[in-house]
Design a protein around this motif. Structure first.
Motif, PDB file in Angstrom:
ATOM      1  N   MET A 209      84.743 -22.597  87.589  1.00  0.00           N
ATOM      2  CA  MET A 209      84.699 -23.786  87.964  1.00  0.00           C
ATOM      3  C   MET A 209      85.360 -25.195  86.719  1.00  0.00           C
ATOM      4  O   MET A 209      85.474 -26.545  87.455  1.00  0.00           O
ATOM      5  CB  MET A 209      83.493 -23.925  87.935  1.00  0.00           C
ATOM      6  CG  MET A 209      82.605 -25.123  89.024  1.00  0.00           C
ATOM      7  SD  MET A 209      83.205 -24.387  90.835  1.00  0.00           S
ATOM      8  CE  MET A 209      82.567 -26.494  90.741  1.00  0.00           C
TER       9      MET A 209
ATOM     10  N   TRP B 148      82.618 -17.800  85.693  1.00  0.00           N
ATOM     11  CA  TRP B 148      82.552 -18.579  86.929  1.00  0.00           C
ATOM     12  C   TRP B 148      82.779 -20.130  86.327  1.00  0.00           C
ATOM     13  O   TRP B 148      83.542 -20.789  86.902  1.00  0.00           O
ATOM     14  CB  TRP B 148      81.628 -18.114  88.054  1.00  0.00           C
ATOM     15  CG  TRP B 148      79.702 -18.557  88.262  1.00  0.00           C
ATOM     16  CD1 TRP B 148      79.238 -17.945  86.714  1.00  0.00           C
ATOM     17  CD2 TRP B 148      79.583 -20.129  87.973  1.00  0.00           C
ATOM     18  NE1 TRP B 148      77.963 -18.591  86.952  1.00  0.00           N
ATOM     19  CE2 TRP B 148      78.570 -19.830  87.678  1.00  0.00           C
ATOM     20  CE3 TRP B 148      79.569 -21.226  87.938  1.00  0.00           C
ATOM     21  CZ2 TRP B 148      77.410 -20.768  87.050  1.00  0.00           C
ATOM     22  CZ3 TRP B 148      79.319 -22.292  87.903  1.00  0.00           C
ATOM     23  CH2 TRP B 148      77.634 -22.178  87.725  1.00  0.00           C
ATOM     24  N   ARG B 149      82.359 -19.991  84.803  1.00  0.00           N
ATOM     25  CA  ARG B 149      82.164 -21.702  84.602  1.00  0.00           C
ATOM     26  C   ARG B 149      83.602 -22.043  84.026  1.00  0.00           C
ATOM     27  O   ARG B 149      83.949 -23.071  84.462  1.00  0.00           O
ATOM     28  CB  ARG B 149      80.892 -21.402  83.398  1.00  0.00           C
ATOM     29  CG  ARG B 149      79.688 -21.867  83.370  1.00  0.00           C
ATOM     30  CD  ARG B 149      78.356 -21.436  82.576  1.00  0.00           C
ATOM     31  NE  ARG B 149      77.139 -20.578  82.892  1.00  0.00           N
ATOM     32  CZ  ARG B 149      76.370 -21.469  83.185  1.00  0.00           C
ATOM     33  NH1 ARG B 149      76.526 -22.460  84.294  1.00  0.00           N
ATOM     34  NH2 ARG B 149      75.477 -20.891  83.632  1.00  0.00           N
TER      35      ARG B 149
ATOM     36  N   VAL C 162      76.034 -21.376  91.350  1.00  0.00           N
ATOM     37  CA  VAL C 162      77.836 -21.438  91.851  1.00  0.00           C
ATOM     38  C   VAL C 162      78.419 -23.632  92.687  1.00  0.00           C
ATOM     39  O   VAL C 162      78.963 -23.525  92.789  1.00  0.00           O
ATOM     40  CB  VAL C 162      78.667 -20.348  92.229  1.00  0.00           C
ATOM     41  CG1 VAL C 162      80.242 -21.334  92.438  1.00  0.00           C
ATOM     42  CG2 VAL C 162      78.609 -19.831  91.177  1.00  0.00           C
TER      43      VAL C 162
END
Length: 168
Positions: free
Chosen positions: A5, A1-2, A40
């Motif tokens: 993002m 997810w990083r 998140v």
């Protein structure tokens, strides 16, 4: 997810990106673990504050966590709860926390009528119907003229985007 993002952050820098979201919490079966969702969402909040862009928030069955997170984070940018369908008591909690409330075609009529005009926003992405039909429906449910509702929504959107004005 990083990694994802980081890509969102680059895209969000573009001047045509007026707000961030839809980001949030969802406790429905089959979603990511709530602690990961919280992490998140915190990153979305950080980015919203850094870029001075409002945040559109999604929340399903996690209102208590969302309200707690808002109190902890103390954001300066406005947040809108997307697609609100909740009851008046949930509406009151959100209003007390400073949220704008986004209503679509599917909503709790009592909550719609009770939502203060200055915190009401309208959205039509939950149905392929025209925003014009939504304005007519909401004006009727609130007992006002469509033109008056349009004036109210114009003021609200200008205020919502006041730190990041709409392009001409």
């Amino acid at each position: 997810w990083r990694t994802q993002m980081a890509k969102v952050a680059v895209i969000a820098l573009h001047p045509q990106v007026l707000m961030l979201g839809e980001a949030g919490l969802d406790k429905k079966k089959g979603t990511a673990p709530i602690e990961l969702q919280m992490e998140v969402l915190r990153e979305h909040i950080r980015l919203s504050e850094l870029l001075h862009k409002p945040l559109i928030v999604h929340c399903v069955k996690a209102l208590d966590r969302l309200l707690r997170l808002r109190r902890e984070q103390k954001p300066t940018m406005p947040w809108m709860l997307h697609g609100f369908r909740g009851k008046p008591q949930q509406l009151r909690s959100l209003l007390d926390a400073g949220f704008y409330i986004g209503f679509g075609f599917r909503h709790n009529a009592d909550s719609l009528r009770l939502c203060p005009a200055e915190r009401l926003l309208l959205e039509s992405d939950d149905q392929p119907q025209s925003i014009t039909l939504l304005y007519r429906k909401v004006a009727e449910e609130r007992g006002i003229e469509v033109a008056d509702l349009c004036d109210e929504m114009g003021k609200n959107y200008r205020k919502f985007f006041s730190r990041h004005p709409l392009p001409l």
